[in-house]
Design a protein around this motif. Structure first.
Motif, PDB file in Angstrom:
ATOM      1  N   UNK A  21      68.099  21.676  13.874  1.00  0.00           N
ATOM      2  CA  UNK A  21      68.127  22.499  15.084  1.00  0.00           C
ATOM      3  C   UNK A  21      69.113  23.650  15.012  1.00  0.00           C
ATOM      4  N   UNK A  22      70.050  23.604  14.058  1.00  0.00           N
ATOM      5  CA  UNK A  22      70.997  24.715  13.905  1.00  0.00           C
ATOM      6  C   UNK A  22      70.261  26.006  13.584  1.00  0.00           C
ATOM      7  N   UNK A  23      70.718  27.088  14.185  1.00  0.00           N
ATOM      8  CA  UNK A  23      70.151  28.410  13.951  1.00  0.00           C
ATOM      9  C   UNK A  23      70.946  29.126  12.863  1.00  0.00           C
ATOM     10  N   UNK A  24      70.256  29.826  11.977  1.00  0.00           N
ATOM     11  CA  UNK A  24      70.917  30.696  11.017  1.00  0.00           C
ATOM     12  C   UNK A  24      71.257  32.008  11.717  1.00  0.00           C
ATOM     13  N   UNK A  25      72.286  32.717  11.260  1.00  0.00           N
ATOM     14  CA  UNK A  25      72.578  34.029  11.847  1.00  0.00           C
ATOM     15  C   UNK A  25      71.368  34.958  11.663  1.00  0.00           C
ATOM     16  N   UNK A  26      70.977  35.630  12.733  1.00  0.00           N
ATOM     17  CA  UNK A  26      69.805  36.504  12.671  1.00  0.00           C
ATOM     18  C   UNK A  26      70.077  37.717  11.798  1.00  0.00           C
ATOM     19  N   UNK A  27      68.994  38.279  11.271  1.00  0.00           N
ATOM     20  CA  UNK A  27      69.061  39.447  10.408  1.00  0.00           C
ATOM     21  C   UNK A  27      68.045  40.470  10.906  1.00  0.00           C
ATOM     22  N   UNK A  28      68.472  41.718  11.029  1.00  0.00           N
ATOM     23  CA  UNK A  28      67.572  42.817  11.387  1.00  0.00           C
ATOM     24  C   UNK A  28      67.659  43.873  10.295  1.00  0.00           C
ATOM     25  N   UNK A  29      66.499  44.275   9.787  1.00  0.00           N
ATOM     26  CA  UNK A  29      66.441  45.258   8.709  1.00  0.00           C
ATOM     27  C   UNK A  29      65.431  46.327   9.091  1.00  0.00           C
ATOM     28  N   UNK A  30      65.842  47.579   8.959  1.00  0.00           N
ATOM     29  CA  UNK A  30      64.937  48.695   9.203  1.00  0.00           C
ATOM     30  C   UNK A  30      64.316  49.114   7.874  1.00  0.00           C
ATOM     31  N   UNK A  31      62.991  49.185   7.839  1.00  0.00           N
ATOM     32  CA  UNK A  31      62.279  49.651   6.653  1.00  0.00           C
ATOM     33  C   UNK A  31      61.703  51.030   6.940  1.00  0.00           C
ATOM     34  N   UNK A  32      62.052  52.001   6.107  1.00  0.00           N
ATOM     35  CA  UNK A  32      61.557  53.364   6.259  1.00  0.00           C
ATOM     36  C   UNK A  32      60.551  53.665   5.148  1.00  0.00           C
ATOM     37  N   UNK A  33      59.884  54.786   5.280  1.00  0.00           N
ATOM     38  CA  UNK A  33      58.957  55.196   4.225  1.00  0.00           C
ATOM     39  C   UNK A  33      59.692  55.379   2.898  1.00  0.00           C
ATOM     40  N   UNK A  34      60.923  55.867   2.949  1.00  0.00           N
ATOM     41  CA  UNK A  34      61.710  56.016   1.716  1.00  0.00           C
ATOM     42  C   UNK A  34      61.945  54.651   1.064  1.00  0.00           C
ATOM     43  N   UNK A  35      62.182  53.615   1.869  1.00  0.00           N
ATOM     44  CA  UNK A  35      62.342  52.262   1.325  1.00  0.00           C
ATOM     45  C   UNK A  35      61.072  51.811   0.615  1.00  0.00           C
ATOM     46  N   UNK A  36      59.922  52.156   1.192  1.00  0.00           N
ATOM     47  CA  UNK A  36      58.645  51.766   0.581  1.00  0.00           C
ATOM     48  C   UNK A  36      58.452  52.444  -0.758  1.00  0.00           C
ATOM     49  N   UNK A  37      58.838  53.710  -0.850  1.00  0.00           N
ATOM     50  CA  UNK A  37      58.718  54.440  -2.116  1.00  0.00           C
ATOM     51  C   UNK A  37      59.630  53.810  -3.168  1.00  0.00           C
ATOM     52  N   UNK A  56      56.248  57.276  10.240  1.00  0.00           N
ATOM     53  CA  UNK A  56      56.826  58.385   9.480  1.00  0.00           C
ATOM     54  C   UNK A  56      57.922  59.036  10.310  1.00  0.00           C
ATOM     55  N   UNK A  57      59.050  58.330  10.426  1.00  0.00           N
ATOM     56  CA  UNK A  57      60.203  58.857  11.145  1.00  0.00           C
ATOM     57  C   UNK A  57      61.466  58.321  10.488  1.00  0.00           C
ATOM     58  N   UNK A  58      62.610  58.689  10.994  1.00  0.00           N
ATOM     59  CA  UNK A  58      63.870  58.257  10.391  1.00  0.00           C
ATOM     60  C   UNK A  58      64.223  56.812  10.718  1.00  0.00           C
ATOM     61  N   UNK A  59      63.661  56.275  11.793  1.00  0.00           N
ATOM     62  CA  UNK A  59      64.003  54.912  12.216  1.00  0.00           C
ATOM     63  C   UNK A  59      63.246  53.859  11.422  1.00  0.00           C
ATOM     64  N   UNK A  60      62.005  54.135  11.088  1.00  0.00           N
ATOM     65  CA  UNK A  60      61.189  53.170  10.367  1.00  0.00           C
ATOM     66  C   UNK A  60      60.753  52.020  11.247  1.00  0.00           C
ATOM     67  N   UNK A  61      60.501  50.881  10.616  1.00  0.00           N
ATOM     68  CA  UNK A  61      60.056  49.673  11.312  1.00  0.00           C
ATOM     69  C   UNK A  61      61.169  48.640  11.247  1.00  0.00           C
ATOM     70  N   UNK A  62      61.493  48.052  12.382  1.00  0.00           N
ATOM     71  CA  UNK A  62      62.518  47.023  12.426  1.00  0.00           C
ATOM     72  C   UNK A  62      61.876  45.667  12.153  1.00  0.00           C
ATOM     73  N   UNK A  63      62.429  44.953  11.178  1.00  0.00           N
ATOM     74  CA  UNK A  63      61.997  43.591  10.886  1.00  0.00           C
ATOM     75  C   UNK A  63      63.138  42.677  11.311  1.00  0.00           C
TER      76      UNK A  63
END
Length: 141
Positions: free
Chosen positions: A11-27, A94-101
């Motif tokens: 039942x313990x929770x791991x610390x959450x992680x948020x990562x922004x993926x941009x088009x540059x990351x995909x390239x 296609x912006x500077x923020x990208x997609x938040x995972x």
């Protein structure tokens, strides 16, 4: 952070992680992986094949979710099994923020062999993007 078997409970929770993926990351990921499928960088092609826009590589999304567990253990080698099902793509605008995972995890089981099972949830745009995501981890006592 370095988790220890004696310190975790079901039942313990791991610390959450948020990562922004941009088009540059995909390239960059395409260059590292050799996966240059145009659905990951060409909006025109992606929409022609029925996608809403360019999407992140599934294996990149899986890697982001894996970072949650490896960061928690402090040792990527502690992960003895890791698996996911790809249920929905991560759409990368296609912006500077990208997609938040956004990734979270919870201890689902302490096994008799000294491992723990972690259930992982990954979301983007308020929707689950991985299904059945679990990791089996060997923690030090």
């Amino acid at each position: 952070m370095s988790a220890r078997m004696s310190e975790v409970a079901v039942g313990d929770q791991l610390p959450e992680l948020s990562v922004s993926l941009t088009r540059a990351d995909l390239v960059r990921y395409a260059g590292a992986s050799g996966d240059f499928n145009p659905i990951h960088w060409n909006e025109r092609f992606a929409t022609e094949v029925g996608l809403p826009d360019v999407i992140a590589h599934g294996m990149l999304t899986m890697a982001v979710a894996g970072r949650l567990v490896s960061g928690w253990t402090g040792d990527p080698g502690a992960i003895v099994h890791y698996g996911v099902r790809f249920t929905r793509p991560v759409v990368v605008p296609d912006d500077d923020a990208g997609a938040l995972v956004e990734v979270s995890g919870k201890i689902a089981k302490k096994n008799e062999d000294g491992t723990v099972k972690v259930n992982i949830t990954a979301r983007s745009a308020d929707q689950g993007v991985l299904g059945g995501a679990t990791a089996t981890v060997r923690l030090p006592e």
